[in-house]
Write an enzyme that holds these catalytic residues in place. Sequence first.
Site, mmCIF file in Angstrom:
data_model
loop_
_atom_site.group_PDB
_atom_site.id
_atom_site.type_symbol
_atom_site.label_atom_id
_atom_site.label_comp_id
_atom_site.label_asym_id
_atom_site.label_seq_id
_atom_site.Cartn_x
_atom_site.Cartn_y
_atom_site.Cartn_z
ATOM 1 N N ASN A 252 53.247 36.168 33.267
ATOM 2 C CA ASN A 252 54.272 36.637 32.337
ATOM 3 C C ASN A 252 53.749 36.648 30.894
ATOM 4 O OD1 ASN A 252 56.995 37.534 32.378
ATOM 5 N ND2 ASN A 252 57.522 35.717 31.208
ATOM 6 N N GLU A 375 48.008 42.614 36.823
ATOM 7 C CA GLU A 375 49.164 41.905 36.239
ATOM 8 C C GLU A 375 50.481 42.502 36.742
ATOM 9 O OE1 GLU A 375 48.883 39.351 34.185
ATOM 10 O OE2 GLU A 375 46.767 39.470 33.621
HETATM 11 C C1 LIG Z 1 39.755 45.341 36.556
HETATM 12 C C2 LIG Z 1 40.677 44.372 37.215
HETATM 13 C C3 LIG Z 1 40.753 43.069 36.748
HETATM 14 C C4 LIG Z 1 41.579 42.131 37.401
HETATM 15 N N1 LIG Z 1 41.603 40.826 36.952
HETATM 16 C C5 LIG Z 1 42.262 39.879 37.684
HETATM 17 C C6 LIG Z 1 42.189 38.484 37.324
HETATM 18 O O1 LIG Z 1 41.583 38.112 36.322
HETATM 19 N N2 LIG Z 1 42.791 37.579 38.133
HETATM 20 C C7 LIG Z 1 43.481 37.934 39.259
HETATM 21 O O2 LIG Z 1 43.995 37.061 39.957
HETATM 22 N N3 LIG Z 1 43.589 39.257 39.617
HETATM 23 C C8 LIG Z 1 42.994 40.224 38.865
HETATM 24 N N4 LIG Z 1 43.070 41.565 39.220
HETATM 25 C C9 LIG Z 1 43.763 41.919 40.470
HETATM 26 C C10 LIG Z 1 45.104 42.598 40.259
HETATM 27 O O3 LIG Z 1 46.050 41.723 39.732
HETATM 28 C C11 LIG Z 1 45.525 43.190 41.621
HETATM 29 O O4 LIG Z 1 44.648 44.275 41.877
HETATM 30 C C12 LIG Z 1 46.970 43.647 41.640
HETATM 31 O O5 LIG Z 1 47.840 42.554 41.666
HETATM 32 C C13 LIG Z 1 47.276 44.553 42.856
HETATM 33 O O6 LIG Z 1 46.813 43.981 44.021
HETATM 34 P P1 LIG Z 1 45.923 44.845 45.047
HETATM 35 O O7 LIG Z 1 44.849 45.501 44.289
HETATM 36 O O8 LIG Z 1 45.546 43.918 46.142
HETATM 37 O O9 LIG Z 1 46.880 45.973 45.577
HETATM 38 P P2 LIG Z 1 47.967 45.852 46.751
HETATM 39 O O10 LIG Z 1 48.832 44.675 46.506
HETATM 40 O O11 LIG Z 1 47.281 45.965 48.065
HETATM 41 O O12 LIG Z 1 48.809 47.175 46.485
HETATM 42 C C14 LIG Z 1 48.333 48.474 46.830
HETATM 43 C C15 LIG Z 1 49.443 49.460 46.516
HETATM 44 O O13 LIG Z 1 50.589 49.160 47.322
HETATM 45 C C16 LIG Z 1 51.721 48.976 46.493
HETATM 46 N N5 LIG Z 1 52.624 47.986 47.103
HETATM 47 C C17 LIG Z 1 52.320 46.735 47.521
HETATM 48 N N6 LIG Z 1 53.435 46.131 47.979
HETATM 49 C C18 LIG Z 1 54.449 47.007 47.806
HETATM 50 C C19 LIG Z 1 55.853 46.972 48.060
HETATM 51 N N7 LIG Z 1 56.452 45.873 48.544
HETATM 52 N N8 LIG Z 1 56.569 48.055 47.750
HETATM 53 C C20 LIG Z 1 56.006 49.156 47.221
HETATM 54 N N9 LIG Z 1 54.701 49.259 46.950
HETATM 55 C C21 LIG Z 1 53.930 48.193 47.249
HETATM 56 C C22 LIG Z 1 51.154 48.502 45.162
HETATM 57 O O14 LIG Z 1 52.081 48.694 44.115
HETATM 58 C C23 LIG Z 1 49.921 49.371 45.064
HETATM 59 O O15 LIG Z 1 50.285 50.642 44.610
HETATM 60 C C24 LIG Z 1 42.325 42.524 38.530
HETATM 61 C C25 LIG Z 1 42.278 43.865 38.969
HETATM 62 C C26 LIG Z 1 41.462 44.777 38.334
HETATM 63 C C27 LIG Z 1 41.419 46.186 38.828
#
Ligand SMILES: Cc1cc2nc3c(=O)[nH]c(=O)nc-3n(C[C@H](O)[C@H](O)[C@H](O)COP(=O)(O)OP(=O)(O)OC[C@H]3O[C@@H](n4cnc5c(N)ncnc54)[C@H](O)[C@@H]3O)c2cc1C
Length: 396
Positions: A252, A375
């Site tokens: 947050n 985030e």
């Molecule tokens: C450059 C970069 C830096 C990052 N830095 C950090 C960090 O420092 N620390 C950390 O912990 N993480 C970090 N992240 C990770 C980031 O927070 C995650 O990528 C993000 O939370 C999404 O998770 P995911 O990529 O696994 O996508 P997923 O959760 O697999 O989602 C894939 C798609 O499905 C959609 N989706 C998922 N569930 C639902 C639902 N219930 N209803 C509708 N749509 C849904 C999502 O919105 C998305 O469009 C970073 C990511 C990037 C790209």
Amino acid sequence: MSRETTLPPFHPLDPAGIDDLLSPDEKAVRAAVRRLCAEQIDPHVADWFERGQIDDIRGLAMELGAMGLLGMHLDGYGCAGMSATEYGLACLELEATDSGIRSLVSVQGSLAMFAIWRWGSEEQKSEWLPRMATGEAIGCFGLTEPDFGSDPGSMRTRARKDGADWVLDGRKMWITNGSIADVAVVWAQTDDKIRGFVVPTNTPGFAAPEIKHKQSLRASVTSELILDGVRLPESAVLPDVSGLKGPLSCLNEARYGILWGAMGAARSSLESALSYANDRIQFDKPISAFQLTQQKLVDMNLEYTKGLLLALHLGRRKDAGLLLPEQVSLGKLNNVREALEICRTARTILGANGISLEYPVMRHANNLESVLTYEGTVEMHTLVLGQAMTGQAAFR
Ligand SMILES: Cc1cc2nc3c(=O)[nH]c(=O)nc-3n(C[C@H](O)[C@H](O)[C@H](O)COP(=O)(O)OP(=O)(O)OC[C@H]3O[C@@H](n4cnc5c(N)ncnc54)[C@H](O)[C@@H]3O)c2cc1C
């Protein structure tokens, strides 16, 4: 009296006169960060982005620390103790340079330092916060895993008790600052609830290989965290929180900085498009003289102005202790989505030059693709707001 003598001039990049809502102190913070970016970062950032590597990242962290930008909205332990609005303005200026630099600052201050500051023991705070505030120690925040991002409650990383110690096993993915971090705040499932652990990165069993081949946030270190039997004393646990409330409270904070930051990328792209449109001649006229170009410029500026006003309003609420997590979702969702649209539109105004790193717009647009996802994705924030509006959780 004539307009010239009674009214201030119109500013193309502040059409609504939002500057008048800022205090002299807030303007001074903004000017100082803008100067640092112009002198130390702007001349190099496109090259860092192209090579996927920031030269002397530790030196840069120390510069940012010397200006009080690391954990700048936290009190004590060497932190600058600035207001939420000042912190937001700093994020905007940093992201006008590059989202990767703002990410370095956000992860350090709002995720890693905030977790220790809010939920840590006195010993953890005194050990890490002063060095993190100067940039001498770098932190990262490990929540996301290869198989769980939007649904962190299903995480597989486990912490089990072994005598007086804890032993951590698992993987974290997409972790900003991971490979350069001195300390990692790692969230793991225990027999009871999710707990946070303060992990010195030189602990045996900890590794953080860098993730390569990114097309976004290239001026930022992104890593995998590997935890293979990482043994930690009881004192490594964040004592004051358990459950998802811990990581969500930190997210947050970081999302608040992002809703300001995204407007920086938008401003930089708008500025670039306006200047290019005035200079570029086609059909014997600057392209800014065509109605279709003006429509784009005006629409970009409307969304930038609305986003900035929203950021400032939410900043004032945070300073008054009134900001709700749903309001942070509202700001993050709107401002990142609109900033990305602004950058894409700016790209069209620059024509073929828009795809070049000679101009910042494609870099900003590519960066914002990550910011739209990390985030909390745009979909997750939509569901948060949908739930707040209807009382119905639509996550599952
Ligand atoms: C450059 C970069 C830096 C990052 N830095 C950090 C960090 O420092 N620390 C950390 O912990 N993480 C970090 N992240 C990770 C980031 O927070 C995650 O990528 C993000 O939370 C999404 O998770 P995911 O990529 O696994 O996508 P997923 O959760 O697999 O989602 C894939 C798609 O499905 C959609 N989706 C998922 N569930 C639902 C639902 N219930 N209803 C509708 N749509 C849904 C999502 O919105 C998305 O469009 C970073 C990511 C990037 C790209």
